[in-house]
Design an enzyme around this catalytic site. Structure first.
Site, PDB file in Angstrom:
ATOM      1  CE1 TYR A   9      48.030  27.793  82.246  1.00 40.61           C
ATOM      2  CE2 TYR A   9      48.555  27.362  79.955  1.00 40.61           C
ATOM      3  CZ  TYR A   9      48.187  26.914  81.204  1.00 40.61           C
ATOM      4  OH  TYR A   9      47.969  25.578  81.412  1.00 40.61           O
ATOM      5  NE  ARG A  66      50.359  26.978  85.376  1.00 41.19           N
ATOM      6  CZ  ARG A  66      51.204  26.679  84.380  1.00 41.19           C
ATOM      7  NH1 ARG A  66      51.014  25.591  83.643  1.00 41.19           N
ATOM      8  NH2 ARG A  66      52.196  27.483  84.100  1.00 41.19           N
ATOM      9  CD  GLU A 129      52.566  19.806  84.166  1.00 39.87           C
ATOM     10  OE1 GLU A 129      53.093  20.467  83.253  1.00 39.87           O
ATOM     11  OE2 GLU A 129      52.078  20.350  85.172  1.00 39.87           O
ATOM     12  CG  ASP A 156      56.614  20.628  83.310  1.00 42.13           C
ATOM     13  OD1 ASP A 156      57.750  20.686  83.810  1.00 42.13           O
ATOM     14  OD2 ASP A 156      55.823  21.571  83.330  1.00 42.13           O
ATOM     15  CB  ILE A 222      51.554  31.579  75.979  1.00 45.57           C
ATOM     16  CG1 ILE A 222      52.075  31.184  74.593  1.00 45.57           C
ATOM     17  CG2 ILE A 222      51.587  30.387  76.910  1.00 45.57           C
ATOM     18  CD1 ILE A 222      53.437  31.664  74.297  1.00 45.57           C
ATOM     19  CG  ASP A 270      27.247   4.458  58.573  1.00 48.02           C
ATOM     20  OD1 ASP A 270      27.767   5.538  58.931  1.00 48.02           O
ATOM     21  OD2 ASP A 270      27.869   3.384  58.577  1.00 48.02           O
TER      22      ASP A 270
HETATM   23  N1  COA Z   1      47.978  37.748  78.655  1.00 46.75           N
HETATM   24  C1  COA Z   1      47.563  39.024  78.535  1.00 46.75           C
HETATM   25  N2  COA Z   1      48.202  39.959  77.818  1.00 46.75           N
HETATM   26  C2  COA Z   1      49.313  39.569  77.161  1.00 46.75           C
HETATM   27  C3  COA Z   1      49.808  38.262  77.236  1.00 46.75           C
HETATM   28  C4  COA Z   1      49.103  37.325  78.021  1.00 46.75           C
HETATM   29  N3  COA Z   1      49.507  36.054  78.139  1.00 46.75           N
HETATM   30  N4  COA Z   1      50.933  38.170  76.509  1.00 46.75           N
HETATM   31  C5  COA Z   1      51.141  39.376  75.982  1.00 46.75           C
HETATM   32  N5  COA Z   1      50.175  40.237  76.375  1.00 46.75           N
HETATM   33  C6  COA Z   1      50.031  41.654  76.014  1.00 46.75           C
HETATM   34  C7  COA Z   1      51.279  42.467  76.334  1.00 46.75           C
HETATM   35  O1  COA Z   1      51.228  42.940  77.638  1.00 46.75           O
HETATM   36  C8  COA Z   1      51.195  43.555  75.302  1.00 46.75           C
HETATM   37  O2  COA Z   1      50.233  44.500  75.734  1.00 46.75           O
HETATM   38  P1  COA Z   1      50.324  46.046  75.306  1.00 46.75           P
HETATM   39  O3  COA Z   1      50.363  46.072  73.816  1.00 46.75           O
HETATM   40  O4  COA Z   1      49.088  46.640  75.887  1.00 46.75           O
HETATM   41  O5  COA Z   1      51.602  46.523  75.927  1.00 46.75           O
HETATM   42  C9  COA Z   1      50.610  42.847  74.083  1.00 46.75           C
HETATM   43  O6  COA Z   1      49.899  41.724  74.601  1.00 46.75           O
HETATM   44  C10 COA Z   1      51.658  42.362  73.105  1.00 46.75           C
HETATM   45  O7  COA Z   1      52.583  41.562  73.768  1.00 46.75           O
HETATM   46  P2  COA Z   1      54.072  41.376  73.253  1.00 46.75           P
HETATM   47  O8  COA Z   1      54.808  42.661  73.419  1.00 46.75           O
HETATM   48  O9  COA Z   1      54.039  40.777  71.894  1.00 46.75           O
HETATM   49  O10 COA Z   1      54.629  40.268  74.223  1.00 46.75           O
HETATM   50  P3  COA Z   1      55.427  40.470  75.590  1.00 46.75           P
HETATM   51  O11 COA Z   1      56.879  40.589  75.245  1.00 46.75           O
HETATM   52  O12 COA Z   1      54.806  41.510  76.429  1.00 46.75           O
HETATM   53  O13 COA Z   1      55.175  39.062  76.271  1.00 46.75           O
HETATM   54  C11 COA Z   1      55.363  36.762  76.727  1.00 46.75           C
HETATM   55  C12 COA Z   1      55.599  37.841  75.701  1.00 46.75           C
HETATM   56  C13 COA Z   1      55.644  35.401  76.101  1.00 46.75           C
HETATM   57  C14 COA Z   1      56.263  36.976  77.922  1.00 46.75           C
HETATM   58  C15 COA Z   1      53.868  36.849  77.168  1.00 46.75           C
HETATM   59  O14 COA Z   1      53.082  36.593  76.038  1.00 46.75           O
HETATM   60  C16 COA Z   1      53.463  35.992  78.324  1.00 46.75           C
HETATM   61  O15 COA Z   1      53.738  36.321  79.460  1.00 46.75           O
HETATM   62  N6  COA Z   1      52.732  34.880  78.070  1.00 46.75           N
HETATM   63  C17 COA Z   1      52.228  34.024  79.118  1.00 46.75           C
HETATM   64  C18 COA Z   1      53.314  33.188  79.733  1.00 46.75           C
HETATM   65  C19 COA Z   1      52.747  32.233  80.728  1.00 46.75           C
HETATM   66  O16 COA Z   1      51.779  32.515  81.388  1.00 46.75           O
HETATM   67  N7  COA Z   1      53.380  31.061  80.848  1.00 46.75           N
HETATM   68  C20 COA Z   1      52.938  30.033  81.718  1.00 46.75           C
HETATM   69  C21 COA Z   1      52.020  29.076  81.060  1.00 46.75           C
HETATM   70  S1  COA Z   1      52.752  28.155  79.749  1.00 46.75           S
HETATM   71 MG    MG Z   2      53.991  22.414  83.221  1.00 45.79          MG
END
Ligand code: COA
Ligand code: MG
Length: 290
Positions: A9, A66, A129, A156, A222, A270
């Site tokens: 995601y 999504r 969910e 969820d 994620i 088997d």
């Molecule tokens: N997709 C693409 N890139 C991602 C990513 C994701 N889901 N999550 C982190 N990254 C990237 C960051 O932008 C960062 O890039 P950079 O080094 O070029 O700056 C690198 O990966 C490292 O990320 P990090 O600093 O450890 O995390 P963060 O604080 O930026 O983000 C979250 C943490 C949890 C907010 C993030 O991982 C996220 O948004 N995840 C998806 C959440 C989501 O979609 N939820 C709904 C479905 S359950």
């Molecule tokens: Mg959900």
């Protein structure tokens, strides 16, 4: 059959993260308009996602979006905007009735006809969910041939059940097992729950292996840290491949000689064990091409 081991995601409003996601070699990249996007950003995110799907190079990753839940005020606007970019598939959260998928199917069918696209070009994936989703799972699975996979939404589901989340996942074990059963019965891929811990690779790996053992084809992820480790958990190891090759070779020779069950390194082989070995080899072959 498609490889859907790591199902990543990425928040739909964050163009930088989307650009990054394109290069991460996740099996699926799912741009999220639902829970990762705040209500004030829903419209911007929709435009960003449509633009990215239409113009960015996702490599071999499946390009998914999504949308917001069918019961939300955003659902139809999401669908209308993003289908113009022709994603590989739409992921619908909080699917509780077969009719939700049938309506989406009808909408996509009309769009495909109008745009002269192949019928079924845009796949559907449903997130299961809530307690109600599980009660209606059989009808949901049979709703439309456009449906290719089911996703387990553990957080969820816990809300719907009033369950307390634990690291063991025991509180969702019945649902987690049920989903694999229904998915297999209807030829759908089952995609396992999200592991919220993205710092500790061992935790993700262990949870991914437990899903693979149950029959899941992949796991929602994620964060970039979770991709390789999840892909590894859903790919047979070199040792498993070698063993499967030996089992197949010996059992085939055995069958040709007109014999049935045989012993292999102290264990029975088997027909079902042979078929498991063939499945291992088929999975390894698919992963090798990735
Ligand atoms: N997709 C693409 N890139 C991602 C990513 C994701 N889901 N999550 C982190 N990254 C990237 C960051 O932008 C960062 O890039 P950079 O080094 O070029 O700056 C690198 O990966 C490292 O990320 P990090 O600093 O450890 O995390 P963060 O604080 O930026 O983000 C979250 C943490 C949890 C907010 C993030 O991982 C996220 O948004 N995840 C998806 C959440 C989501 O979609 N939820 C709904 C479905 S359950
Ligand atoms: Mg959900």
């Amino acid at each position: 059959m498609r490889l859907r081991r790591a199902f990543l995601y990425t928040p739909g409003e964050d163009e930088q993260k989307i650009e990054k996601a394109c290069a991460l070699r996740a099996d699926c990249v799912c741009l999220d308009l639902e829970d990762a996007v705040s209500p004030s950003k829903k419209e911007d995110a929709r435009i960003t996602v449509a633009h990215a799907i239409g113009t960015f190079d996702f490599g071999k990753s499946e390009r998914l979006v999504r949308v917001n839940a069918p019961s939300s005020p955003y659902f139809m606007a999401d669908l209308r905007t993003v289908i113009h970019a022709v994603p590989d598939g739409i992921v619908i959260p909080k699917v509780e009735e077969a009719s939700t998928l049938q309506e989406a199917d009808g909408f996509l069918e009309a769009f495909e006809a109008q745009q002269e696209l192949e019928l079924g070009a845009i796949r559907l994936i449903a997130i299961i969910e809530s307690a109600r989703s599980f009660i209606n799972l059989k009808e949901i699975c049979a709703a439309t041939p456009r449906l290719e996979a089911l996703i387990l939404g553990a957080e969820d589901l816990a809300v719907s059940l009033g369950a307390r989340r634990t690291p063991s996942n025991k509180e969702i074990f019945y649902a987690r097992s049920q989903m694999v059963l229904y998915a297999a019965a209807y030829g759908l891929d089952a995609i396992d729950l999200v592991c919220n811990n993205y710092q500790d690779e061992d935790v993700v790996y262990e949870e991914a292996v437990s899903g693979a053992e149950l029959g899941y084809r992949g796991k929602q992820v994620i964060h970039p840290n979770q991709i390789t480790v999840v892909q590894k958990a859903f790919t047979p190891t070199e040792e498993e491949v070698q063993k499967a090759q030996q089992v197949c070779a010996e059992y085939e020779a055995h069958m040709q000689a007109g014999k049935g069950a045989m012993g292999f390194k102290g264990a029975l082989v088997d027909m079902p064990v042979y078929r498991q070995a063939k499945q291992t080899l088929a999975r390894a072959d698919m992963a090798r091409d990735w």
